[in-house]
Design an enzyme around this catalytic site. Structure first.
Site, PDB file in Angstrom:
ATOM      1  N   CYS A   1      26.923  58.278  49.545  1.00  0.00           N
ATOM      2  CA  CYS A   1      26.861  59.727  49.953  1.00  0.00           C
ATOM      3  C   CYS A   1      28.421  60.511  50.302  1.00  0.00           C
ATOM      4  O   CYS A   1      28.681  60.743  51.200  1.00  0.00           O
ATOM      5  CB  CYS A   1      25.965  60.090  50.995  1.00  0.00           C
ATOM      6  SG  CYS A   1      24.323  59.883  50.600  1.00  0.00           S
TER       7      CYS A   1
ATOM      8  N   GLU B   1      47.035  28.439  45.176  1.00  0.00           N
ATOM      9  CA  GLU B   1      45.828  29.114  45.900  1.00  0.00           C
ATOM     10  C   GLU B   1      45.261  30.542  44.711  1.00  0.00           C
ATOM     11  O   GLU B   1      45.327  31.641  45.344  1.00  0.00           O
ATOM     12  CB  GLU B   1      46.653  29.874  46.984  1.00  0.00           C
ATOM     13  CG  GLU B   1      47.097  28.869  47.970  1.00  0.00           C
ATOM     14  CD  GLU B   1      47.824  29.527  49.347  1.00  0.00           C
ATOM     15  OE1 GLU B   1      48.016  30.688  49.413  1.00  0.00           O
ATOM     16  OE2 GLU B   1      48.208  28.951  50.200  1.00  0.00           O
TER      17      GLU B   1
HETATM   18  C1  PLP Z   1      44.700  36.732  48.316  1.00  0.00           C
HETATM   19  C2  PLP Z   1      45.576  35.476  48.507  1.00  0.00           C
HETATM   20  C3  PLP Z   1      45.609  34.674  47.644  1.00  0.00           C
HETATM   21  C4  PLP Z   1      44.770  34.880  46.268  1.00  0.00           C
HETATM   22  O1  PLP Z   1      45.317  35.566  45.486  1.00  0.00           O
HETATM   23  P1  PLP Z   1      44.581  36.128  44.026  1.00  0.00           P
HETATM   24  O2  PLP Z   1      45.240  37.370  43.438  1.00  0.00           O
HETATM   25  O3  PLP Z   1      42.979  36.354  44.063  1.00  0.00           O
HETATM   26  O4  PLP Z   1      44.868  34.775  43.368  1.00  0.00           O
HETATM   27  C5  PLP Z   1      46.271  33.588  47.716  1.00  0.00           C
HETATM   28  N1  PLP Z   1      46.921  33.050  48.921  1.00  0.00           N
HETATM   29  C6  PLP Z   1      46.991  34.059  49.729  1.00  0.00           C
HETATM   30  C7  PLP Z   1      47.527  33.709  50.939  1.00  0.00           C
HETATM   31  C8  PLP Z   1      46.307  35.144  49.784  1.00  0.00           C
HETATM   32  O5  PLP Z   1      46.285  35.862  50.813  1.00  0.00           O
END
Ligand code: PLP
Length: 421
Positions: free
Chosen positions: A334, A258
Site C-alpha cells: 500500500c 566471498e
Molecule cells: C555483501 C558482501 C559480500 C558479497 O557481495 P556480493 O556482491 O553478493 O558478491 C562479500 N563480502 C562482504 C564483506 C560483503 O559485505
C-alpha cells in the site's frame, strides 16, 4: 507467489568459480571460496553450496547460526560484520572462526581477547579500504574515501599505522578488502585486490618474514540483469586478477573469496499471479503479488536495480510478445511506488496471468521486507532432467509463512502487554 531456484544452475556456478581460480593459481595454492550468506540466507542453499566445496561469509550472529545449521565448519567460515560486539568477537575466537577487524577500536578489543585466550586464535586479519572510488551504485560502493568499512589506507598516516599494527601483533595473518557489491566494474575490483597484495608485500617486508599468509579478496562480482548472458564470468574475472596482480596466484598466499550475488542471481525467479489489471491516466497497470516485500531495492531505487519481467498465461505458457504494450507491473503493497517495472513493454497482461521476475536468486526472495504484514512466500528448488514437464523435480526449501507465524512475529502472544502498564 513463490520463489524458484534452479539447483543445476547453482551447482554450475559453484563449479565455474572453483575452475576459474584453479586455472590461474599456482598448483597447491590454498583457495577457500565462501558464500556471502546475506545473498541467500536459506539453510538448504548453504548446505548445497557446502556440498559444492564452499564455506560461508557471515556478517551477524544470525548468519553465523545459519552457517552452523547448514553444517559449515568453523574453519570454513569467515566473520566480517562492521559492528561485532565483544561477545561476538569472543565467541568467534573460541569457536575458531576467522574474522577481519574493521577498525582500530575493534582491533583493541581483539588485543584484550587474544591476550586472555589460552589457545592460539583462529586466522585474524584487518579489513582495509583502498579508497579507490565508487562504482555505479553509491549505496553498494565500499571503497569510497568516506566508506564506513575497513581501515582507510589513504588517510594521512593510516597506511603506516596498519603496517605497525601487523608489526606489533604476530597473530595478524590475513588481509581483507571488499570494494563493493553490484555496480563495481571488475577492473576496480581487480585494483582493490592489487592494493591488498601490495600492502601484504609491504607488511611482510617490514616484519621480515611472511606474516600475512592469506588474502581475502571479498566478493562483489557484478551480475548482468539485462539478458540471460552470464557476464562477466568467474573465468573472466580470475584472468583479469591474474593480469592485474600476478602475485596473487604465485602460491605465496592462500586466497579467500566471498561471492554472493554472482553465485545465485541467475538461478532464481520470483513467480507471481496477476490479480487485476486496470488503467489509470492512460497507463495500463498489472497488479501482482510480488512487490516491495521481495524486491525492496528494485522498488525503492528502480534505476539502480532494474529487473527483467517475463509474462506467462494462466497455464504457465509464455505469452506471445509480438505486440507489446507499455505497462506498470505493480506489487501488493500500500504505497504508490510499489512497482517492479514502469512503462515496460510486455504482452498485454490479464487477470490470472503470471509474471516472472528474472535473475532474482540472490537478495530477493531470501531478503524479505515485512511491510504490510505480507507473508514470506514459499521457495521451491528444482532440477531438470529432460525436456518435458515431467522431467522436472521439485523440493520445497522454504515453506510459505503462515498467518499464525505472522501474528507471532507481530507479538500476538503479548496482546495484553500494554493494558496493565
Ligand atoms: C555483501 C558482501 C559480500 C558479497 O557481495 P556480493 O556482491 O553478493 O558478491 C562479500 N563480502 C562482504 C564483506 C560483503 O559485505
Amino acid at each position: 507467489m513463490a520463489g524458484l531456484l534452479d539447483v543445476t544452475a547453482v551447482r554450475e556456478a559453484a563449479r565455474a568459480l572453483h575452475a576459474a581460480f584453479a586455472a590461474v593459481a599456482a598448483p597447491g595454492t590454498p583457495v577457500l571460496h565462501t558464500f556471502a550468506v546475506k545473498a541467500c540466507s536459506l539453510v538448504p542453499v548453504l548446505r548445497l553450496l557446502a556440498d559444492e566445496g564452499l564455506g560461508c561469509e557471515a556478517a551477524s550472529p544470525g548468519e553465523l547460526a545459519l552457517a552452523r545449521a547448514a553444517g559449515v565448519p568453523a574453519d570454513r567460515t569467515v566473520l566480517d560484520s562492521p559492528a561485532k560486539t565483544r561477545a561476538e568477537l569472543a565467541e568467534a575466537l573460541t569457536s575458531g572462526i576467522a574474522l577481519n577487524a574493521d577498525n582500530p577500536a575493534e582491533l583493541a578489543r581483539l588485543d584484550a581477547l587474544v591476550a586472555r585466550a589460552g589457545a592460539p586464535p583462529p586466522p585474524l586479519g584487518l579489513r582495509v579500504n583502498p579508497q579507490l572510488g565508487a562504482g555505479s551504485i553509491g549505496a553498494m560502493s565500499t571503497a569510497t574515501a568516506t566508506s564506513k568499512f575497513g581501515f582507510p589506507l589513504r588517510d594521512a598516516g593510516a597506511r603506516d599505522a596498519v603496517v605497525q599494527a601487523y608489526r606489533d601483533r604476530p597473530w595478524l595473518t590475513r588481509l581483507h578488502a571488499h570494494v563493493g557489491s553490484q555496480g563495481i566494474p571488475p577492473e576496480l575490483m581487480a585494483r582493490g585486490a592489487a592494493a591488498v597484495l601490495d600492502l601484504a608485500e609491504e607488511i611482510n617486508a617490514a616484519v621480515g618474514h611472511t606474516r600475512i599468509d592469506t588474502l581475502d579478496l571479498g566478493g562483489g562480482l557484478p551480475v548482468n540483469f539485462a539478458s540471460d548472458e552470464t557476464e562477466p564470468t568467474y573465468a573472466d574475472y580470475a584472468r583479469l586478477l591474474a593480469d592485474t596482480a600476478p602475485g596473487l596466484f604465485s602460491g605465496a598466499y592462500g586466497l579467500v573469496t566471498e561471492f554472493g550475488r554472482s553465485l545465485l542471481a541467475k538461478a532464481g525467479t520470483v513467480l507471481a499471479r496477476v490479480e487485476y489489471t486496470k488503467t489509470a491516466g492512460g497507463r495500463r497497470i498489472a497488479v501482482t503479488h510480488a512487490g516491495a516485500q521481495l524486491a525492496v531495492r528494485t522498488v525503492l531505487t528502480p534505476d539502480a536495480w532494474p529487473l527483467r519481467v517475463a509474462a506467462y498465461d494462466a497455464e504457465g505458457r509464455p505469452k506471445r510478445d509480438d505486440s507489446p504494450v507499455a505497462q506498470d507491473v505493480a506489487g501488493p503493497c500500500c504505497f504508490a511506488g510499489d512497482l517492479v517495472a514502469r512503462e515496460r513493454p510486455l504482452p498485454p497482461l490479464e487477470e490470472g496471468d503470471h509474471t516472472a521476475l528474472l535473475d532474482t536468486g540472490a537478495y530477493y526472495f531470501s531478503t524479505p521486507y515485512a511491510y504490510n504484514s505480507l507473508p514470506r512466500p514459499a521457495v521451491h528448488a528444482y532440477t531438470t532432467t529432460g525436456p518435458t514437464p515431467t522431467d522436472v523435480r521439485f523440493t520445497t526449501i522454504r515453506e510459505p509463512q503462515t498467518l499464525a507465524s505472522l501474528v507471532h512475529e507481530s507479538a500476538g502472544e503479548l496482546r495484553d502487554a500494554l493494558r496493565g502498564l
